[in-house]
Design a protein around this motif. Structure first.
Motif: not given
Lengths: 321, 324
Positions: B81-91
């Protein structure tokens, strides 16, 4: 000097739940069973009893010197069809079970697998589905969970939909991933979306039910579906299913509801549903922390728990008259 | 160690980060950032306010069963499996990362899927692989356009891109970005260095087609830590790239008057406060930042650009003051 900085919301914690050795399911009740009368229930419990005893004996052997913790449960369908009422049904159910030498520790409503105490266990499991990739999947194809079907291999391309647009596609047989030469291909419908929202399928809710019994679901680290005691002081059972909590504890001295393993004694007609349950359970990625907690606890108790969740559910199917 | 599950250590971790401007007129406040990244109902969005606003989505897994890239063209099949995530900096800046880690060898046939599910983010080769070969294949330039070979090997970029699209497709966003910017791609590969080989080492390359590559060698390969570092590097590389382009477009130095200032205003409103290299890098990988600051010297270039913008703003302010 070393300093540490922690922000609560940036660093989640996972709660654990108390666990029995075995969660023993004494039956599912659907409208047709109820319609057949108390005699049908009596007949079913008579057939279930020897298997229930065998399951207790088997877990006693596996638990070693410790006293085995076994809890029993019973599931009533109030999701697909509404029938009778807790006030009418539950006393009859308990009386018939008792007459056959069985005790029902916990009673659950099937709709509790869809919505329970403001949580939606089914949608939570849906979010954790990770399809077993057919050979050649490199991540570039979108997940097919949008279509609401889950299978155990590669679908026949002619039936695949989208790709058929590129021209005439020759039919090819579907293939089970990891088949032993020949395939047993299965495609399970998980839900359908209608005017009144989403309806989860029976096999999908049954898979959620297994995960609840295995104590493996959390929402933001907190357990999902807590049993509400329903003793003598609570009085009579309500007249509406909605007034009964999704999971009630009927026996005050019962072992915990959730367990390391489940054993379900069901009529043979449930076999396709439970095959589908195995297919779903085999493609749910559970929270690492929860799996680790369970494994560590079992280890401390010296109790063997299979690493794969699918292998934690066992069954006996009996022929109906 | 990620997903080791009692098996041999992971020989490498690799991933791809895609970085873009969030398509919305104002940066997202905390509550909306959390809603945006709530990819699953059971797991909370992780949120941190120190030293800057930073929100991380729950992880999403994708199953793969395909060949790993290899420079020599050898094709090692791998499953997992590949793991993925999203990240938001200072909106304001949105990133999606897809990553996998792999041991050097695995079972010679595909095991039941449950085996891979309890090892999130781990892809196991069928048989044995050569780490330098896979590294070169993964970081190596690929021909533009459709390439049958590339399509058959694991495509982390596609997984990251799909996650970005899923987040950006939400109705929460008004799709009115305050300025034009391009997405950047950082493909990274980290190998396990034997203990006692000194501090971690890195090699950062900016390719012509917008692809950045990073090769890292670090002892005690911690996939999450390395992925976090790569996201941070990708964020700062995107900031620098975007600011350079903005200054370039403003024709600073050749256009007199308020035009250049107007063109640079979005930088002041939306970008300048985001620069914080190393803010989330742990002590173990901190030497990598130090190295990148020496060469190519990210902060040096950033400071120079920021100074030019501030000088320009100050110059534009003087006549008004004289008139007052």
């Amino acid at each position: 000097m070393e300093t540490t900085f922690r922000e609560e919301s940036a660093d989640p914690r996972t709660q654990s739940v108390p666990l029995s050795h075995l969660s023993l399911e004494l039956g599912h009740l659907y409208m047709e069973d109820f319609a057949a009368g108390a005699g049908r229930l009596r007949e079913q419990f008579t057939r279930v009893k020897p298997w229930a005893d065998a399951a207790r004996l088997s877990v006693a052997g596996a638990a070693g010197a410790r006293r085995p913790r076994v809890s029993t449960c019973f599931l009533v369908d109030d999701y697909f069809t509404r029938f009778s009422s807790p006030a009418e049904l539950v006393p009859m159910l308990l009386a018939e079970a008792e007459a056959c030498g069985l005790t029902i520790d916990y009673l659950a409503r099937e709709s509790g697998c869809a919505t329970a105490d403001g949580v939606e266990p089914a949608s939570l499991v849906e979010g954790r589905l990770v399809e077993s990739p057919p050979v050649g999947s490199n991540g570039s194809r979108p997940a097919v969970r949008e279509i609401g079907w889950l299978c155990n291999g590669e679908r026949s391309p002619a039936a695949g939909g989208g790709e058929a647009m590129s021209g005439a596609t020759a039919w090819a047989a579907p293939a089970e991933t990891g088949a032993r030469r020949h395939s047993v291909f299965m495609d399970v419908e998980l839900w359908d979306d209608g005017d009144r929202g989403r309806t989860w399928s029976c096999p999908f809710l049954a898979a959620v039910w297994q995960l609840l019994r295995l104590g493996l679901l959390r929402r933001e680290g907190r357990p999902v579906l807590q049993a509400v005691p329903w003793g003598g002081e609570r009085g009579a059972f309500p007249r509406s299913w909605d007034d009964l909590p999704p999971l009630v504890q009927l026996n005050p001295s019962a072992a915990p509801f959730a367990a390391y393993g489940t054993f379900s004694v069901l009529p043979s007609r449930f076999l396709p549903v439970e095959h589908a349950v195995r297919l779903v359970l085999g493609q749910v990625a559970l929270e690492e922390a929860v799996l680790r907690q369970t494994a560590e606890r079992a280890d401390r108790e010296g109790f063997a728990v299979p690493p794969a969740v699918t292998d934690r559910a066992a069954y006996a199917f009996y022929a109906e008259p | 160690m990620t997903g080791g599950a009692g098996e041999g250590p992971q020989a490498f971790v690799c991933g791809e980060v895609r970085t873009c401007l969030l398509q919305t007129s104002a940066s997202l406040p905390r509550a909306e950032a959390v809603r945006l990244l709530q990819l699953r109902s059971d797991e909370a969005v992780r949120f941190s306010e120190r030293p800057n606003m930073y929100a991380v989505s729950p992880e999403v897994l994708t199953g793969v069963d395909c060949a790993l890239p290899a420079a020599t063209g050898s094709r090692v099949r791998a499953v997992g499996t590949v793991r993925a995530r999203a990240v938001l900096t200072e909106g304001r800046v949105l990133q999606a990362t897809a990553r996998l880690s792999s041991p050097v060898s695995g079972a010679d046939r595909r095991l039941p899927w449950g085996h891979y599910l309890v090892r999130p983010g781990v892809v196991q080769p069928l048989g044995r692989l050569s780490v330098p070969d896979v590294a070169a294949g993964f970081l190596g330039a690929r021909p533009a356009g459709p390439d049958r070979h590339a399509a058959a090997t694991v495509d982390l970029g596609a997984i990251a891109e799909r996650l970005l699209a899923r987040v950006l497709g939400q109705p929460l966003l008004d799709r009115r970005a305050p300025f034009k910017s391009r997405r950047t791609r950082l493909r990274w590969f980290a190998v396990h260095a034997a203990d006692g080989q000194g501090p971690p080492a890195a090699e950062f390359t900016v390719a012509a087609d917008g692809l950045r590559t990073l090769w890292i060698s670090a002892a005690g390969l911690d996939a999450a830590e390395i992925a976090g570092f790569c996201e941070e590097l990708a964020l700062h590389d995107w900031l620098l790239t975007t600011l350079i382009r903005m200054v370039d477009r403003s024709r600073l130095g050749s256009t007199a008057g308020p035009e250049a200032v107007l063109a640079l205003r979005p930088a002041v409103d939306h970008l300048l406060h985001l620069w914080m290299p190393g803010a989330r890098t742990g002590a173990r990988l901190a030497p990598l930042w130090d190295g990148l600051e020496r060469h190519p010297g990210f902060t040096r270039q950033w400071q120079t650009l920021v100074q030019r913008i501030r000088d320009q703003l100050a110059l534009q302010a003087i006549p008004f003051r004289c008139e007052a």
